[in-house]
Design a protein around this motif. Structure first.
Motif, short mmCIF file in Angstrom:
data_model
loop_
_atom_site.label_atom_id
_atom_site.label_comp_id
_atom_site.label_asym_id
_atom_site.label_seq_id
_atom_site.Cartn_x
_atom_site.Cartn_y
_atom_site.Cartn_z
N VAL A 1 -4.44 2.88 0.58
CA VAL A 1 -3.06 3.37 0.48
C VAL A 1 -2.51 3.58 1.88
O VAL A 1 -3.23 3.98 2.80
CB VAL A 1 -3.02 4.71 -0.31
N THR B 1 0.39 10.81 -2.07
CA THR B 1 0.36 9.76 -3.08
C THR B 1 -0.34 10.23 -4.35
O THR B 1 0.16 10.04 -5.47
CB THR B 1 -0.33 8.50 -2.53
N ARG C 1 0.78 -1.24 0.00
CA ARG C 1 0.00 0.00 0.00
C ARG C 1 0.82 1.29 0.00
O ARG C 1 0.27 2.34 -0.35
CB ARG C 1 -0.94 0.01 1.21
#
Length: 792
Positions: free
Chosen positions: A551, A567, A493
């Motif tokens: 994530v 991200t 992740r």
């Protein structure tokens, strides 16, 4: 400033015959005249004499780090290395120390890969002989200031040498000892230690020149299989604790043990004073080492023999010495591994030649190579303490990375820290710090990602995704995923690493302008990364946007969130860069890259006017080590464009959870805060965060070894060293790499106590510059750049 007046006067091309002022020698002194030739020869002799005396006299104090006997209880070892090989230090200067080679890994069944400790080569042991109290060896005697008198150990960052001096008192038999050690920057396969003894007695002494054959580490844990709970149980069952043991053992030492090298064949020649061996890492690559010992001129040992046990291969000798005479011994070492050098016989030839050339020659070449590296420097006026820290961080970076290879940087360099694995630290922290000053080393870090692209593509396929999914913890040799099973969630992740990889590739292209490199190396990586993000993002019809669910945030305590801002911003930039790279190369861009980038959700609080750390559905309520990941948005390679007001509000919003956290300050997180303040024009705030790197307890004495936090002893943390250097290179200068070159994206700032600073010998697209930030009489800060004074 050029510290070598002869070099400055004679010109910068070391092969050119140029006289002071740049005029040819024959022109200055009279073409063809005997008088001119004589004057020219006198000039050369004078310069040669100055060169021989220069190193000790000309070394800036900011390059010298010193240990005294007061440091014995808290001695934190330093590192000697050249990027290919590194070893730790020890107080006596003569101990057997753990040593490692680049990407030389152990692959034990059930375990993650880890650096295989190669046979220790640094040791030389010494005994004054049998006394009424028994037989003592120097390396077994307890460190006591009464025994080790006048003690001083100096790490010369400028020369890359470690020199140790003391008066060793063995029950009334005293010896003056000096040890000089180096790992050659000029001849990467070579290292050496020189021992000089001056006995204050007449008699027979003994010396041992070993290769330490480390026993396999115990216990070993199946970290590729154990759950987090099982790992904790296994550690406790072996009577170990996950906490640091002072002065230098990291908290995760029970898990970050070194891997094993098995000796397959070993030989010694007592007459030729040599040792050699071939070995192999556990289920890994082959390696070799060789040693050649040089004796003092005129000394005839009374006996020399080869000793071998399961733990030691050594040359042992006895010799009669006279009071007041100095005897100097040399131990020359050659090291190689599969894919880099030859076998034991090849290494033996190398050390014999090095011994024939002598220690002085090896040292001079090594020092010259270090001085060449220091042409690219950060020179600070007005703050000696900051200057010393900067030189320390640059030294450790240069000791742990290689030029012209495709080997990466581990978070803790060539040590077992973080098991030698490669994180985003390689691309986002260390790489940008090297890019302007040492582009040949920076390229190795991005070429590692090109070399291991097939492994990243295989990871993506295994998960039903397109393109390439780079590991969170990469093996430095093969590029395979090596995240320990207890932390497997990070491997699945914490995927921002894949975007970080592509952004670094683009940064190298911007700095180098090397279109051939971009086509052959950078483009395949950038293309594959864009394909990954286009397939990983999820279209949400009801919101008419793309999102990235499940994530792990940069702030890893949040390990399953949707739409982590860092991200998503990084993924969007990677998609945009792919389209730009395609345009540069005349390739066709996938239209889906632009579609996903344009519609990718970035969490933002419209009412408060600032970004959020992640999706607003996730409570931001954990007292985490990071506090907030928003400062990462201004990392120089990412540098999210935003209006000045938003930038200010983001900073203020992020400070609250960071400053209120009860967790130890992480040296990795200090740099983004300093850079962020600099983008706001806040020189005092930028300096305050910068100074935390000096005073937060993360620089361990006596050799300024940087640790991850003040208390976890995770040393040689070159990730944070890279961040500190980026603070100056990009934060204080306000410079960013863009298609137009190295441009002034923000006004420069200068810490209040600094008079000025200069980046020397900055490389950009084949040209070299000196860049200075200074303050004029009116207090106005300005940046100037000019062609480098010291060109190649």
């Amino acid at each position: 400033m050029n510290r070598d007046p002869c070099r400055s006067a004679l010109g910068r091309d070391r092969h050119a015959r140029v006289a002071p002022g740049g005029a040819p020698a024959a022109t200055l002194f009279g073409k063809g005249s005997l008088e001119g030739i004589a004057l020219w020869m006198l000039w050369l002799i004078a310069c040669a004499a100055l060169a021989l005396s220069a190193p000790a006299a000309a070394t800036d104090p900011s390059f010298l780090l010193t240990a005294t006997a007061r440091d014995f209880p808290t001695y934190f070892p330093t590192q000697l290395g050249n990027g290919y090989v590194a070893t730790l230090s020890a107080p006596r200067g003569t101990e057997d120390n753990l040593s490692y080679m680049a990407a030389f890994m152990d692959y034990a069944e059930g375990d993650v890969s880890r650096p295989a400790a190669i046979p220790g080569w640094s040791g030389i042991d010494y005994s004054t002989g049998t006394s009424s109290s028994g037989h003592f060896w120097l390396n077994q005697v307890a460190l006591d200031p009464a025994v080790f008198g006048d003690y001083r150990q100096v790490l010369d960052l400028h020369d890359g040498t470690l020199t140790t001096r003391y008066r060793y008192d063995d029950h009334g038999r005293a010896t003056r000892i000096e040890v000089v050690s180096l790992v050659s920057q000029a001849s990467p396969h070579l290292a050496a230690t020189q021992l000089s003894i001056t006995p204050e007695f007449d008699g027979e002494v003994e010396l041992s020149f070993p290769l330490a054959l480390w026993a396999p580490h115990q216990p070993r844990f199946d970290l590729a299989r154990l759950t987090g709970e099982q790992m904790q149980e296994a550690v406790a069952a072996n009577n170990l604790k996950l906490e640091p043991i002072p002065p230098a053992t990291p908290d995760r030492a029970p898990l970050w043990y070194h891997g094993d090298t098995h000796v397959l064949d070993a030989h010694g020649d007592a007459k030729g004073l040599t040792l050699s061996l071939d070995g192999r890492a556990e289920q890994g690559l082959s390696m070799a080492e060789a040693v050649a010992v040089a004796l003092p001129e005129g000394l005839a040992p009374s006996g020399a023999r080869v000793y071998r046990s399961p733990w030691r291969l050594s040359l042992e000798l006895k010799a009669r010495v006279r009071k007041g005479h100095t005897y100097t011994f040399g131990k020359f070492v050659a090291l190689s591994r599969e894919g880099w050098g030859g076998d034991a016989s090849a290494d033996l030839a190398l050390v014999r030649q090095a011994r024939a050339n002598g220690f002085a020659r090896l040292r001079a070449d090594h020092v010259a190579a270090w001085h060449d590296l220091w042409r690219s420097d950060i020179r600070i006026e007005g703050d000696p303490e900051s200057q010393r820290m900067v030189h320390s961080d640059l030294y450790y970076l240069l000791s742990n990375v290689t030029p012209g290879t495709a080997w990466p940087s581990g978070a803790c360099g060539l040590t077992p820290g973080y098991a030698g694995h490669v994180f985003w630290d390689n691309d986002t922290w260390v790489f940008p710090a090297l890019l302007l000053l040492h582009p040949e080393r920076a390229r190795s870090l991005v070429d590692f990602r090109s070399r291991t692209l097939p492994a990243a593509e295989a990871r993506a396929r295994e998960r039903g995704l397109r393109g390439a999914m780079y590991p969170w913890e990469s093996d430095p040799q093969h590029g395979t995923e090596q995240t320990p099973h207890p932390a497997y969630v990070l491997g699945e992740r914490e995927i921002h690493v894949t975007a970080d990889v592509a952004i670094a590739q683009w940064q190298y292209w911007l700095a180098s302008g090397d279109k051939g490199w971009l086509r052959d190396h950078g483009w395949p990586v950038i293309h594959a990364v864009a394909d990954f993000w286009a397939s990983r993002a999820t279209w949400v019809p009801e919101r008419k946007r793309y999102e990235i669910p499940h994530v792990t945030s940069v702030d890893e305590d949040y390990n399953d969130v949707p739409n982590d801002t860092f991200t998503n911003v990084s993924a969007r930039k990677a998609l945009q860069l792919a389209a730009r790279a395609a345009a540069v190369l005349g390739e066709k861009a996938d239209p889906r890259w632009a579609e996903v980038a344009d519609k990718l959700f970035v969490p933002f609080d419209a009412r408060a006017g600032h970004h959020l750390d992640f999706d607003p559905s996730v409570p931001h309520d954990i007292d985490s080590w990071g506090g907030s990941s928003l400062p990462m948005l201004v990392l120089p390679s990412l540098d999210l464009p935003m209006e000045p007001g938003v930038r200010r509000r983001d900073y203020d919003y992020a400070l609250a959870p960071i400053t209120q956290s009860h967790r130890d300050p992480n040296s990795m997180g200090l740099a983004p805060l300093a850079i962020y303040a600099a983008t706001l024009g806040d020189a005092a705030g930028a300096n305050a965060w910068f100074q935390r790197n000096l005073h937060a307890g993360v620089m361990q004495p006596p050799f300024n070894v940087r640790t991850e936090t003040p208390n976890n002893n995770t040393g040689y943390f070159i990730t944070a060293a890279g961040g500190l250097l980026q603070t100056i290179e990009y934060g204080f200068t306000g410079l960013r790499l863009q298609p137009g070159g190295l441009v002034a994206a923000y006004p420069p700032v200068l810490p209040p106590t600094w008079h000025a600073f200069t980046l020397t010998h900055v490389a950009l697209r084949g040209a070299y510059y000196d860049i200075t930030v200074s303050r004029d009489r009116n207090g106005r800060v300005a940046l100037t750049r000019r062609p480098a004074e010291d060109r190649p």
